[in-house]
Design a protein around this motif. Structure first.
Motif, PDB file in Angstrom:
ATOM      1  N   LEU A 269       0.822  -1.211   0.000  1.00 31.68           N
ATOM      2  CA  LEU A 269       0.000   0.000   0.000  1.00 31.68           C
ATOM      3  C   LEU A 269       0.856   1.261   0.000  1.00 31.68           C
ATOM      4  CD1 LEU A 269      -2.795  -1.147   2.441  1.00 31.68           C
ATOM      5  CD2 LEU A 269      -2.995  -0.781  -0.025  1.00 31.68           C
ATOM      6  N   SER A 270       2.024   1.193   0.626  1.00 31.21           N
ATOM      7  CA  SER A 270       2.882   2.383   0.633  1.00 31.21           C
ATOM      8  C   SER A 270       3.474   2.644  -0.750  1.00 31.21           C
ATOM      9  CB  SER A 270       3.984   2.261   1.685  1.00 31.21           C
ATOM     10  OG  SER A 270       4.949   1.309   1.320  1.00 31.21           O
ATOM     11  N   ILE A 271       3.894   1.592  -1.465  1.00 26.30           N
ATOM     12  CA  ILE A 271       4.469   1.848  -2.788  1.00 26.30           C
ATOM     13  C   ILE A 271       3.406   2.246  -3.801  1.00 26.30           C
ATOM     14  CG2 ILE A 271       6.480   0.388  -2.411  1.00 26.30           C
ATOM     15  CD1 ILE A 271       5.184  -1.673  -4.289  1.00 26.30           C
ATOM     16  N   LEU A 272       2.141   1.890  -3.530  1.00 25.70           N
ATOM     17  CA  LEU A 272       1.073   2.381  -4.402  1.00 25.70           C
ATOM     18  C   LEU A 272       0.871   3.885  -4.221  1.00 25.70           C
ATOM     19  CD1 LEU A 272      -1.647  -0.413  -4.266  1.00 25.70           C
ATOM     20  CD2 LEU A 272      -0.010   0.074  -6.088  1.00 25.70           C
ATOM     21  N   GLY A 273       1.419   4.423  -3.126  1.00 27.59           N
ATOM     22  CA  GLY A 273       1.344   5.851  -2.879  1.00 27.59           C
ATOM     23  C   GLY A 273       2.445   6.634  -3.574  1.00 27.59           C
ATOM     24  N   THR A 274       3.162   5.995  -4.473  1.00 31.95           N
ATOM     25  CA  THR A 274       4.194   6.683  -5.258  1.00 31.95           C
ATOM     26  C   THR A 274       3.795   6.654  -6.729  1.00 31.95           C
ATOM     27  OG1 THR A 274       5.504   4.688  -5.685  1.00 31.95           O
ATOM     28  CG2 THR A 274       5.978   5.889  -3.652  1.00 31.95           C
ATOM     29  N   ASN A 275       4.511   7.384  -7.541  1.00 29.11           N
ATOM     30  CA  ASN A 275       4.275   7.361  -8.985  1.00 29.11           C
ATOM     31  C   ASN A 275       5.051   6.249  -9.664  1.00 29.11           C
ATOM     32  OD1 ASN A 275       2.654   9.632  -8.805  1.00 29.11           O
ATOM     33  ND2 ASN A 275       4.412  10.996  -8.967  1.00 29.11           N
ATOM     34  N   HIS A 276       5.890   5.559  -8.896  1.00 30.19           N
ATOM     35  CA  HIS A 276       6.771   4.533  -9.463  1.00 30.19           C
ATOM     36  C   HIS A 276       6.033   3.215  -9.716  1.00 30.19           C
ATOM     37  CE1 HIS A 276      10.780   3.166 -10.449  1.00 30.19           C
ATOM     38  NE2 HIS A 276      10.610   2.109  -9.701  1.00 30.19           N
ATOM     39  N   PHE A 277       5.030   2.899  -8.885  1.00 29.44           N
ATOM     40  CA  PHE A 277       4.283   1.646  -9.004  1.00 29.44           C
ATOM     41  C   PHE A 277       2.800   1.943  -9.128  1.00 29.44           C
ATOM     42  CE2 PHE A 277       8.137   0.240  -6.889  1.00 29.44           C
ATOM     43  CZ  PHE A 277       8.410  -0.954  -7.544  1.00 29.44           C
ATOM     44  N   GLU A 278       2.095   1.012  -9.756  1.00 33.34           N
ATOM     45  CA  GLU A 278       0.642   1.093  -9.827  1.00 33.34           C
ATOM     46  C   GLU A 278       0.092  -0.319  -9.800  1.00 33.34           C
ATOM     47  OE1 GLU A 278       0.028   1.357 -14.637  1.00 33.34           O
ATOM     48  OE2 GLU A 278       0.100   3.209 -13.486  1.00 33.34           O
ATOM     49  N   PHE A 279      -1.170  -0.461  -9.398  1.00 31.88           N
ATOM     50  CA  PHE A 279      -1.807  -1.773  -9.316  1.00 31.88           C
ATOM     51  C   PHE A 279      -1.971  -2.343 -10.718  1.00 31.88           C
ATOM     52  CE2 PHE A 279      -5.522  -4.529  -9.285  1.00 31.88           C
ATOM     53  CZ  PHE A 279      -5.134  -5.432  -8.306  1.00 31.88           C
ATOM     54  N   ASN A 280      -1.620  -3.637 -10.872  1.00 34.88           N
ATOM     55  CA  ASN A 280      -1.710  -4.289 -12.164  1.00 34.88           C
ATOM     56  C   ASN A 280      -1.903  -5.776 -11.946  1.00 34.88           C
ATOM     57  OD1 ASN A 280      -1.483  -5.098 -14.800  1.00 34.88           O
ATOM     58  ND2 ASN A 280       0.401  -3.989 -15.200  1.00 34.88           N
TER      59      ASN A 280
END
Length: 113
Positions: A40-51
């Protein structure tokens, strides 16, 4: 007289290291429980997205960041992005569970003295 906080702490102690008897359980707790907070924290960046399309390279890149996440004193800029509030919130909560898991692992190994 049992309070709610005592029951919560005993529940976490049972599931994290079986009352100080299982270091394997505490290691698994340290690896598994913080993972949702990391995700959930890395989804709060522009580097990763749910896929739904998971590739080997994305797993390796995420694993690199997860290993850094498991260090409770890691810096906030380990992903090299401008994170939003969601990143900081879940990163903070994840640090709590990582620290607790490390503490429980140490407690479980103390039985071998």
């Amino acid at each position: 007289m049992n309070s709610v906080s005592d029951r919560v702490l005993l529940w976490f102690n049972k599931w994290s290291n079986n009352y100080g008897k299982s270091y394997i359980r505490s290691i698994l707790f340290t690896l598994i429980v913080p993972f949702p907070f990391f995700y959930l924290s890395i989804l709060g960046t522009n580097h990763f997205e749910f896929n739904y399309n998971i590739t080997g390279s994305s797993i390796l890149e995420g694993l690199k960041y997860f290993i850094q996440f498991l260090v409770p004193t890691h810096k906030f800029n380990y992903i090299e992005e401008n994170p939003n509030f969601m990143f900081y919130l879940f990163d903070f909560l994840g640090r709590i569970f990582v620290g607790y898991g490390i503490y429980q692992t140490i407690q479980a190994f103390r039985k071998f003295k």
